[in-house]
Structure formats: structure tokens, C-alpha cells
Design a protein around this motif. Structure first.
Motif, PDB file in Angstrom:
ATOM      1  N   VAL A  73       0.677  -0.923  -0.654  1.00 47.70           N
ATOM      2  CA  VAL A  73      -0.132  -0.347  -0.213  1.00 47.70           C
ATOM      3  C   VAL A  73       0.979   1.504   0.518  1.00 47.70           C
ATOM      4  O   VAL A  73       0.480   1.966  -0.555  1.00 47.70           O
ATOM      5  CB  VAL A  73      -1.077   0.151   0.927  1.00 47.70           C
ATOM      6  CG1 VAL A  73      -2.222  -1.265   0.884  1.00 47.70           C
ATOM      7  CG2 VAL A  73      -0.447   0.097   2.730  1.00 47.70           C
ATOM      8  N   GLN A  76       2.793   0.189  -4.031  1.00 47.10           N
ATOM      9  CA  GLN A  76       2.841  -0.784  -5.280  1.00 47.10           C
ATOM     10  C   GLN A  76       1.601  -0.300  -6.175  1.00 47.10           C
ATOM     11  O   GLN A  76       0.603  -0.532  -6.888  1.00 47.10           O
ATOM     12  CB  GLN A  76       3.037  -1.918  -5.159  1.00 47.10           C
ATOM     13  CG  GLN A  76       4.571  -2.351  -4.794  1.00 47.10           C
ATOM     14  CD  GLN A  76       4.904  -3.567  -4.250  1.00 47.10           C
ATOM     15  OE1 GLN A  76       4.314  -4.825  -4.177  1.00 47.10           O
ATOM     16  NE2 GLN A  76       5.670  -4.569  -5.749  1.00 47.10           N
ATOM     17  N   ILE A  77       0.570   0.302  -5.177  1.00 48.16           N
ATOM     18  CA  ILE A  77      -0.661  -0.072  -5.532  1.00 48.16           C
ATOM     19  C   ILE A  77      -1.410   1.049  -6.254  1.00 48.16           C
ATOM     20  O   ILE A  77      -1.067   2.091  -6.037  1.00 48.16           O
ATOM     21  CB  ILE A  77      -1.988  -0.159  -3.976  1.00 48.16           C
ATOM     22  CG1 ILE A  77      -2.882  -1.082  -4.345  1.00 48.16           C
ATOM     23  CG2 ILE A  77      -1.842   1.327  -3.625  1.00 48.16           C
ATOM     24  CD1 ILE A  77      -3.760  -1.042  -3.470  1.00 48.16           C
ATOM     25  N   TYR A  78      -2.522   0.855  -7.093  1.00 48.98           N
ATOM     26  CA  TYR A  78      -2.958   2.009  -7.760  1.00 48.98           C
ATOM     27  C   TYR A  78      -4.192   2.845  -7.220  1.00 48.98           C
ATOM     28  O   TYR A  78      -4.543   2.003  -5.699  1.00 48.98           O
ATOM     29  CB  TYR A  78      -3.659   1.619  -8.964  1.00 48.98           C
ATOM     30  CG  TYR A  78      -2.541   1.435 -10.214  1.00 48.98           C
ATOM     31  CD1 TYR A  78      -2.277   2.334 -10.836  1.00 48.98           C
ATOM     32  CD2 TYR A  78      -2.013  -0.093 -10.536  1.00 48.98           C
ATOM     33  CE1 TYR A  78      -0.870   2.545 -12.098  1.00 48.98           C
ATOM     34  CE2 TYR A  78      -1.393  -0.729 -11.520  1.00 48.98           C
ATOM     35  CZ  TYR A  78      -1.176   1.203 -12.579  1.00 48.98           C
ATOM     36  OH  TYR A  78       0.155   0.911 -13.321  1.00 48.98           O
ATOM     37  N   GLY A 130       4.961   6.378   4.308  1.00 49.71           N
ATOM     38  CA  GLY A 130       4.854   5.220   4.567  1.00 49.71           C
ATOM     39  C   GLY A 130       3.117   5.837   3.816  1.00 49.71           C
ATOM     40  O   GLY A 130       2.150   5.098   3.801  1.00 49.71           O
ATOM     41  N   LEU A 138       1.696   6.620   0.001  1.00 53.48           N
ATOM     42  CA  LEU A 138       1.881   6.587  -1.488  1.00 53.48           C
ATOM     43  C   LEU A 138       0.372   7.884  -1.996  1.00 53.48           C
ATOM     44  O   LEU A 138       1.018   8.218  -2.824  1.00 53.48           O
ATOM     45  CB  LEU A 138       1.438   5.418  -1.778  1.00 53.48           C
ATOM     46  CG  LEU A 138       1.283   4.726  -3.769  1.00 53.48           C
ATOM     47  CD1 LEU A 138       2.663   5.538  -4.264  1.00 53.48           C
ATOM     48  CD2 LEU A 138       1.128   3.358  -3.974  1.00 53.48           C
ATOM     49  N   TYR A 139      -0.314   8.007  -1.784  1.00 51.77           N
ATOM     50  CA  TYR A 139      -1.258   8.958  -2.377  1.00 51.77           C
ATOM     51  C   TYR A 139      -1.980   9.430  -0.512  1.00 51.77           C
ATOM     52  O   TYR A 139      -2.212   8.989   0.695  1.00 51.77           O
ATOM     53  CB  TYR A 139      -2.302   7.987  -2.493  1.00 51.77           C
ATOM     54  CG  TYR A 139      -2.175   7.139  -3.546  1.00 51.77           C
ATOM     55  CD1 TYR A 139      -1.885   7.371  -5.278  1.00 51.77           C
ATOM     56  CD2 TYR A 139      -2.603   5.714  -3.493  1.00 51.77           C
ATOM     57  CE1 TYR A 139      -1.866   6.975  -6.075  1.00 51.77           C
ATOM     58  CE2 TYR A 139      -1.893   4.665  -4.854  1.00 51.77           C
ATOM     59  CZ  TYR A 139      -1.542   5.951  -5.607  1.00 51.77           C
ATOM     60  OH  TYR A 139      -1.806   5.111  -6.723  1.00 51.77           O
TER      61      TYR A 139
END
Lengths: 643, 643
Positions: free
Chosen positions: A287, A290-292, B600, B602-603
Motif C-alpha cells: 500500500v 505498489q498500489i494504484y 508511509g 503513496l496517496y
């Protein structure tokens, strides 16, 4: 052979995984009511499942069973793992028997079970590719031939069929096959494990269903045997290192995620801490890197695989629908281990934004690959030579009611907001009927009524008044300050923490009513600076729904030149005629012209500030990502330039 | 069989392609002198070619010929097209015989020729995979088995060997094979064409060498037969449509570019306008939408293929070295058709920035794939199972002197600035010796001396004084105002147009001297806004050299966080000890910290302006892209953030 016929199923009616914080509520105890998920469920049962049955027949997948039974003189048709499509369909159909009493469906299910029964060999072996002419090649190429994978799907279909019908005939077939597999691959038998994980989950579930621990032991063996070179040592097959030493997901995304799901099932039964730590580490890395934004997984076409950290191309995203489904399965199992709401939140997000896009609104067309940007050429298809995704979506939609609620000693957990009713006995003894009314995710108002609360043993007044908790999931995208919770019409002043479950403990009584108002504001999302393609771009979401721009809504506004004005409040409008009824978002944006000097050039000497020129403002329209490609073909994008 | 032995080569000493604006100067008439290209050429002949010979032997590629000759009882080793590696090595070795008189090399070449000769079948057929045991499978799988591809490489090796040695023995073998192929696939014989184009170029060149037009006819047939479903109709094989109807390149990049090279060869001989239009259209589309800033081609790992317009991932660039070599070959042929300097400029750029990176400074390690961004894991390898690239680089370096000059009726063209001498007869009759002295591309000073100018027929005073033109290529990256041209010490005031050839017409005499000073400023390059990964990024170049950042030069400065200050003049310093002597560039930059809140995640919900924080300024160092990965492993990037 002696031990095979001796192990008829010992059915365990209520298996509680000993190392689970939460226990599932069987999908057979949950009814979807009129609301968001009812429509996909109905389309699944009335259109998708029947259509897939025709396709299974038309593509020779059923003939392969007739052939294996010696009743049809024809070559094997299709890919080596085609049996699994039949089994996944059978699982979908079996779950849907819980709420679909169609005679036609029952006939189709029974016919397929009879085909399977006839194709099973005397020793329990079952795989139509190897049954005739290739019997001596059985189990000789575990790396590529998917025999255990197919077996796993049969077992899962059998369990689903047993759960919804209490009919044991398919389960008996599955047990004979599982026993045969145990006799081949059990302890002190030959060391082997499957190139495509799946059977691990199935074996644990078969253990839960029959109480026979040898299936659990075999599942553990299959995991333990990876990374020892038995499959050639490739990353693609996740055989490059022992599972417990992995620190990030690599290789074929569906294989990797099925494997994690099976490992999580093992943790639920054994409590093994090392396996749990590995899973937590893999999940965190996934998460974080690597996740979209859709929840999709698997960045690479080559090998349908995970990429490097932050490697997340949009137009060339692979994000196989099956990988999203696998992520749902894995998150569900992780959530049961410790009740961490992060797993449930990702499960929900993935259902809306990565699984649901996999099927068209008409229930007959599927995405295998799920890009986040497209020029209009990527369209759903009615079937695939490798048809793993269509029946996988079908079984996921069919079993979906099982994800809505969970139980713990403290009470009942509302994981998903979905119009539904549930009739369940709590671990503490009370039997409750709970009714959830909501149009979520279109709006944030949820009404939960405890229509009935009574002790399991009648006339136990003590239990009746014993308090228990209702756990309500507060998604992390909430504006905490604007959440309203009312009990029997009175606002309660609990502190709201986004990203947790709100626990309301009370001596609940029949007729109690909880009203919840979740804030459903539009939020703009940015991605980590190392995701290079998303530099200077934002995505748009509202509640748990990711939105996208489609050309059909924004004619004459080339999507790649839209620059969203982030400072303007987005408009939200419910359009009942649009896409079966969706809330459309409208944003203000400017449309940049590409500097005419770019005409005919791909590179040029850098010129400060001359890249683009502004045009007057425009209003752009966004629809939920799951709804894209259901209308005229055209460009789509999730990540948008902004100012 | 009767026509096979009858067609011994009719050698045409001077073939002028009738539809060429420019004629090549044979590499045998050009000598590299001390300068940029001398070192790679010397390493190629002293290290690379001998090392590859050992590898050909060690990997069974030579044994395959012994086996085919019935002299070794062993199974065929390696991939079906392994013969082609031997032929490409032989071509490289043959070209290098023009300037390398090593007895050892001559012995190796002769040994391989004798192996080939022994392996050739009586009917002229030659392919070691099919020679023993599989003779009945010859030509049965043109789609995958590369028989005509291998034959093409043999023919090219034979022509190279004949050109440098005037020895006909390998050429005779090639002619027998070509005649056999003609008897199988010629007009009114079976319709077939090769899955991997290559033989088209070879056949046209064989026509040029022997004068036998049937080889040209056959090359045309092979092109005409594509797109008619003979190969299954795939885009991968460029069989999805007739060649003349293509409007952009698709499929396997090397296949597509070899095919274009062969088609361009046909245009040179036939003048066919439709074919030329197709090629021009494909080239234009390629440079406008498909090419990397390196000159690399082929965006996708899957299928080693061209991607969609503007699909140019950096870390996952495929950009196979062979595709860059194919681009050089195609550009060379296009350039000869009409003398358009754009082709020559791309050829030069591709040599420096896409071919040369394919080989290590020590001459023993190769890139097959050429990313534009890397984390340090991508390193050159000493060989590959599919070893197409190593001998392809070798033959390109060996034949490189042939690209430096061209001839036209008006005079001599200096295509590449490279220390060299040439001794050639001009089409108008004069024999000239020309000497070019330069350290280009390290600096822009070029001195050209006409050491000797005299008529071909002695004592023809009229010719001696007849003017002819010297054409000097002015690259498009020039600062036109700062170019200096002097003839015999006097500045001449010709208007300079970047991206054209400067024509200096004069009654040149022995001893005339032209001095040229090209501006070699550092330029920043940006890419089209639709190349999403390069949004907000620039590349750095100086003259024809693309530069990159390597971790080894910028320790403790994470490349992804470097933000170049574009407004500061870059420093240029020649470092004789660095990488065998390169000009290093230094730029000022700030190093952004990634907002710790990204830790930690990604979004996240978009936050204005909080993405990054500035740190004090740093000086960053850049080296030519061709030089990367020759030192300690570490990150590399071509496209950099800037302010």
C-alpha cells in the motif's frame, strides 16, 4: 486408496477460527436490500451468471468434462486451466442460490455437478486436461499446468454449494479430490507445490468445513515448499525465496495475492506470528509503494506482475481484475485476524474502484486489464481465451453480502454501508435482526435499526438486557467534525476518529435506531512525488468512489489539456438517467492549448513558460471510475493536471 | 538445382544506386585517426571481437556448424537463430580486417568460413538448426524460425568479407544460399516471407555486389508479401497490413526497423515513390511520437515493441540496443535517398546516445535494454542467451568509418565530424585525399585539410582546377551566430543555417584548409507535454551528447530530489582521468526534501505547496549518457526536475 473413501466429510457447522479477532457473518444470513449493491447483484444473477453458463458451454469447457468422463470423443479444448472457469462459475452460482430460487439455475448447477462427478477418476483425481490420454502426465508439471489451482477452485465451489444448499454431493467430490491430493503431496509424500497458488485457501476452508485438520496441514506444506526451487525458483511464481522471508511482493500479481490470502487463512487457524509478520510487512509495502489509486495491483503487462516501487504507469497499468479480487480476499482475511480497519477500508475501496469496473453495466462485458488513462480503444470484452476474470467477478458479487458484517465477542461490526438486513446470533448469545438503510455511497446517511434483539435461549431476560456493541466504520476520508451520530433520535457526542470503528455500547433493544451522517465531500488526491507520471496531477474522489473524466461527458475538451481549478468547490448532482443513476461531479477548469510550436516535435530546447497557453474556463464533468466505458468509446483519465 | 551453380557472382565494382542523391564512401577508403571514435574502434578490434569469438565457441554456436556438417554428434545448442550471431561476428570481423591485419583474426575468420562451407547443404541450403534431423521442416515455420533472417546475416557477412579482402569464397557460399532461397521463394514459387525481416537488406546488397537483379526482385517480393496473413497477421511481426499502407510503426521494434531499412534499400534501387512516401511517413511519426531522447526505440518490454504515441517510460524503457542500430541503418539509407540532413543528424545522435551505451568501456559487457532512469540494478552483461546485441554493436563500430563521408555529383559531404582521412574519387572525376582533425564531440573545432586534389586521369589540368563542393553538416542544435568557418585562414561569411549542410564550392587545391568552430553550448531539452513522465523535467545535452546524472558522481544527493537551476550556466570541464577522458558538466541545483508526511504513504489528500521543501544549493555533476554504468553501480537519470 484406502484412506480416501474413509474420510467422508465431518461437517463443522460453526467453525470459529481460533486466532481471529473477528468472525464472519455468513452471506446466507445477510440479505441485500434496495441500495447500491442490489443492482449489480441482481444483474449478476439474472444476466451474468446465465450468460457465462452459455459461454462455458459454447467454448468447450463443459465438453471437456464429458470427454474426461469418456462420453465425448473430442480433443481437450482451450487452455489447460479451463476447468477452473467452470468451478468459479459454479461457486458464483452456488452463492447466488442463497437468494435466487430459479429452477433454471438449479438445473444448470446440478448438471455441472453431474458432469464433474462423472469426470472424477476412481482414485479421486479430477482434471479434464489430464484425464484421457495424459494420465501418466498427472502432477508432472506443477509449475505450469495448474492442476492444484483447478482443484482449489473445485473445493471452493463445493463449499459454497454446501453452504447454500446443505447438499453434500459436490463437497464429497471435493473431499475425494482433496484426499487424493493429500495422498500425493501430504507429509512424507512427494514435495510439490502449485505454480499458481489458490489451493491453499481452498484447503483451509475445507478444513473449516469438514473439521479434518489434514487439509490445513497440507495448505501449510504447500506454502512451506515455495522458495526451495521446486518450481524453478522464479519470481514470477513467487518461488525465488521462502515465503516467510519475503519483504515485498513480486511476480505475477494474482499468484502473489492468492498466496498471501492462503497464508492469512493459515494465520487465522494457527496464529503463527512469523507468517503474520511477513503478511503485514508485504501488505504495508504494497500500500505504500505498489498500489494504484483505484486499488488495482500489478503495474506490468509483462508477467502480469508487480513492478518496482512507485512504478505505476497509467495508460499501461495492468491492474488485472483478478488481482483486485485477490486483494479483496486478502484484506478480508487480514481484517479478521486483528480487526484493523485499514484492511476493511482498502477492501471497500477496491470493491468500488477496482473490482466493479471489471464488469459492464449490462453484466455481459469484462475488463481483464484496468488502465487509469485511455485513448478510447480499451473496451470491455464478452469473454477471453484466458477467462479467469469473468467468473471471478461473478463469484465476488455473489458472495459480497458476506463482507458487510462481522462479529466479535463484544458485538457486531458494520464493515460496509450497504442497504441490507442481517439475522445473526452474536457470540455473546443474543440473536439480533439488524436492518441497514442507506443510499451510500451516493450519500452519507445511514439508518440502522435493530428490528429484533432477543436471547438465543428464549426467556433469558438477563441476556436480553445485556449490553453489546455496535461497531461503525469511520472511513479515513471523513471530515471528522461533520459526522453526526444519533441514537433513537438523540445526537450522541462520541469522539469521531476517521480510520477507526466507532463503538457504541448499549443494552440494545428491539426497535433501537442509529442514524449516521457521514460527510461526503469531494476530495482531491495527490500521489507520492516518486510516481513520476502523476507529477502535477490530482485525482478526484467523493467518499469511497474514485472519479474519472470521460470524453463522452467532456466533448471538445481534450482530457490531456484540462487543468482543474482545485480552489473551486466541485458541484455534485444526482442524475438518475445517467449510467443507471450516479452522482456526477462538476469542476471548473481551464483548457490549455498545447503551444503550436510543439506541432511535429517530441523534444525541443527548453523555453521558459511557453509550454502552454490558457483558454477561457470550462466546466468539466466527472463520473465514478467504475462506470467508465459504459457509453460511447472515448478517452478517460483518472489523474488530471491542476492549478 | 540447375540454376544454382550457374550463378557465380558477377562482381560489380562500383554500384551506384540509381535513385540515390548521395553515394557512400566505402569504409575501406576511410581511416579513423586519433579522436573520439578511434578508441571504441580499437577496443572493438582488440578486445570485443576476440572475446566474442571465444563466446561463440563456448556457447556451442560454432559446434552447431560442425554438427550440421556431420562432424560432431551433439544436439543443436541454443536458440534457433544462433547462426545469426556467428554471421554478425563474421561481418564485424570482416569489416575490421580493413584495418586490423592480425593473423589471429584472419585465422578465426577463415576457420569460421570453413565451418560454414562444410555446413552448407548440396542444394545451397544453410541453417544449422534444420540441417540434421529436421531437414523436412525447412521453411515450414517462417513466422518463428528465423531461417531467412539468418540467411540475410550470412549474406551481409559475405559482402563485408569480400569488400575488405576481395576473397570470394564466403560470397560464393552466400550466393548459393541466395539462389537456393530464390528457387524456393522467387516469383511463382511459394509465397513466404520471414517473421524477422533482415534478408531484404541483404538481398539488395547482394544485388549491388553481384549485379544480379533477381536478388533485388526477391527482396521486393518479401516486402510485398507482408500484411497478407502469411505470418498470421500479427502487429508484432508487422504482418497486420501491407507495408505500403502503414502509417506508424508498431510491433517488434527491431523487426519493424530492419524492414524499413530493407524497404529504403529498395527505394534506392527502384525509386518507387509509394514506398518512399510510406517510409517518410513512418519516420516522421516515429520522431514525432515514438523516439526516446536518447534515440532509443521501442517503449515496451512486452513484445520488445513500439508503444502508443508519447508512451515513453523512462525506467521501463526497452530501447533495445539492436533497435538503435537498426535506426542507424535506416537513417543511413534514407539519407542517401535525398540527402536530408535530418536523417544524418538522427544517425549521429543515435550512434552517440543509443548505440554506444550498449557496450562497456572495457569492451566486454553489453546492454540489451537501455533505460533512461535506473536504481542501479541494471548493469551490462557479458553475454545473453539471445545474443543479438553484442555482435550487432561490434559490426556497427567496425563499419562506422563508412558513415563519415558521402559523395554527390557536386562533391564530398562531411556527415560526421570525426578525426579521419579519406582517399576517394569524386563522381566528377577528381581524386582527393582529405584529412579531418577534431576532438569533436568534446569540442567544436574541426580542421579539414585537402591534402591532395588531382584528376583521376593524370595530367588533366582542366579537371584539376574544376570546382567542387565541400558539404559540412550544421547540426540543428547549433547557435548559428557563433559558428566560425575559415578557408585557408580567412573567415568566410556564408550564412549558417542549423540543420542543413553548408556547401562551400571552390576550385579546391591540394593544401587547402577549412577550419570550423561549432558552438558547443550546453542545452536543456524539454519534451512534449503528452510525455507524462517528463512533466516538469529537462534533459541536458552538449553538442550531440546527451548527459545524465549518475549516483557515483553525486553521492548523498538522491537523484530523484535534485532540482536543477536552469538559469545558471552549466560548467564544462575536461577530466582526462574520468571515464577515459570526458567533459563533465556541472549544474547548480537545490535538493528537495520529500515532505516527511509522505513517509508511509503513496496517496494523500492534496495539500497546496507542501509537497517538498528546499535545501541549500548543491553542485551536481553530469556525464555523457553513453558512459553510464561503467563505474560503481548506482542510480542514473536522464530527465531531471528543474526550477
Amino acid at each position: 486408496m484406502s484412506d480416501i473413501n474413509s474420510s467422508l466429510p465431518v461437517i463443522t457447522e460453526t467453525h470459529n477460527s481460533p486466532f481471529a479477532s473477528l468472525q464472519p457473518v455468513s452471506m446466507t444470513d445477510v440479505q441485500l436490500e434496495d441500495g447500491f449493491w442490489k443492482t449489480p447483484q441482481q444483474i449478476n444473477q439474472s444476466i451474468t451468471i446465465p450468460t457465462q453458463y452459455e459461454l462455458l458451454a459454447r467454448t468447450g469447457r463443459l465438453d471437456n468434462f464429458l470427454r474426461a468422463a469418456g462420453k465425448l470423443d473430442k480433443p481437450f479444448q482451450g487452455l489447460v486451466f479451463n476447468d477452473s472457469d467452470v468451478y468459479k462459475w459454479l461457486e458464483a452460482a452456488s452463492w447466488s442460490l442463497a437468494y435466487n430460487q430459479s429452477e433454471e439455475l438449479r438445473r444448470q448447477v446440478d448438471l455441472i455437478i453431474s458432469l464433474i462427478s462423472a469426470a472424477q477418476q476412481k482414485d479421486g483425481y479430477l482434471n479434464t486436461y489430464f484425464s484421457l490420454g495424459k494420465a501418466n502426465e498427472r502432477w508432472t508439471n506443477l509449475r505450469e499446468k495448474h492442476e492444484l489451482y483447478c482443484a482449489g477452485h473445485l473445493i471452493q465451489a463445493a463449499i459454497a454449494h454446501f453452504r447454500t444448499t446443505r447438499d453434500e454431493k459436490l463437497l464429497e467430490i471435493a473431499v475425494r479430490l482433496a484426499d487424493h491430493i493429500y495422498s500425493e503431496f501430504g507429509p512424507s509424500r512427494r514435495a510439490g507445490t502449485c505454480g499458481h497458488p489458490e489451493v491453499e485457501m481452498a484447503l483451509v476452508e475445507l478444513y473449516r468445513t469438514t473439521g479434518n485438520k489434514k487439509y490445513l496441514d497440507l495448505a501449510i506444506l504447500f506454502i512451506d515448499r515455495r522458495g526451495r526451487g521446486l518450481l524453478g525458483g522464479s519470481e514470477y511464481l513467487i518461488d525465488h525465496a521462502p515465503f516467510r522471508t519475503l519483504d515485498h511482493l513480486v511476480g505475477h500479481a494474482v499468484r502473489a495475492l492468492y498466496l498471501c490470502s492462503g497464508a492469512a487463512d493459515i494465520v487465522l487457524e494457527t496464529g503463527e506470528q512469523q507468517l503474520l509478520k511477513t503478511l503485514e510487512h508485504l501488505w504495508t509495502h504494497m500500500v505504500q509503494q505498489q498500489i494504484y489509486i483505484t486499488g488495482g495491483l500489478g503495474a506490468r503487462y509483462e508477467g502480469e506482475a508487480f513492478g518496482e516501487p512507485y512504478e505505476l504507469p497509467n495508460a499501461r497499468a495492468y491492474a488485472e481484475t483478478c488481482a483486485a479480487i485477490a486483494s479483496v480476499m486478502w484484506n478480508w482475511r487480514m481484517f479478521q485476524i486483528d480487526g484493523d480497519p485499514r484492511y476493511m477500508e482498502l477492501l471497500e475501496w477496491t470493491l468500488y474502484n477496482a473490482v466493479l469496473p471489471g464488469i459492464s453495466f449490462d453484466g455481459k462485458q469484462y475488463f481483464y486489464v484496468n488502465p487509469l488513462r485511455d485513448d478510447g480503444n480499451h473496451r470491455r470484452q464478452s469473454w477471453f481465451e484466458c477467462a479467469c476474470c469473468p467468473p471471478n467477478i461473478s463469484r465476488t458479487l455473489a458472495m459480497l453480502p458476506g463482507y458487510i458484517y462481522s462479529l466479535s465477542p463484544a458485538g457486531i461490526w458494520v464493515n460496509l454501508y450497504a442497504a441490507s438486513s442481517v439475522n445473526v446470533k452474536l457470540p455473546a448469545g443474543q440473536c439480533i435482526k439488524l436492518h441497514q438503510k442507506t443510499a451510500y455511497p451516493w450519500d452519507g446517511r445511514i439508518t440502522i435499526e435493530l428490528t429484533s434483539v432477543f436471547p438465543a435461549e428464549s426467556a433469558n431476560d438477563d441476556l436480553l438486557s445485556k449490553p453489546f456493541s455496535l461497531f461503525l466504520r469511520m472511513p479515513s476520508w471523513l471530515d471528522e467534525d461533520s459526522v453526526v451520530v444519533m441514537v433513537n433520535g438523540e445526537p450522541i457526542d462520541y469522539p469521531i476518529h476517521a480510520g477507526t470503528y466507532l463503538e457504541i455500547n448499549s443494552a440494545w433493544q428491539s426497535g433501537d435506531r442509529i442514524e449516521l451522517e457521514l460527510s461526503m465531500q469531494v476530495h482531491y488526491i495527490e500521489s507520492h512525488p516518486l510516481v513520476l507520471e502523476n507529477t502535477g496531477r490530482i485525482a478526484i474522489a467523493r467518499g469511497p468512489l474514485l472519479y474519472c473524466l470521460e470524453e463522452v461527458d467532456n466533448l471538445a475538451l481534450p482530457l490531456s489539456r484540462i487543468v482543474i481549478d482545485r480552489s473551486c468547490q466541485a458541484g455534485v448532482e444526482y442524475l438518475p438517467e445517467l449510467l443507471g443513476g450516479v452522482k456526477q461531479l462538476t469542476c471548473r477548469a481551464r483548457i490549455d492549448e498545447i503551444d503550436p510550436e510543439w506541432q511535429g516535435r517530441l523534444y525541443r530546447p527548453y523555453k521558459r513558460g511557453s509550454t502552454q497557453r490558457r483558454n477561457p474556463e470550462a466546466e468539466i464533468k466527472c463520473v465514478p471510475y467504475f462506470a467508465w466505458a459504459n457509453r460511447a468509446a472515448g478517452a478517460m483519465q483518472v489523474w488530471n493536471s491542476y492549478q
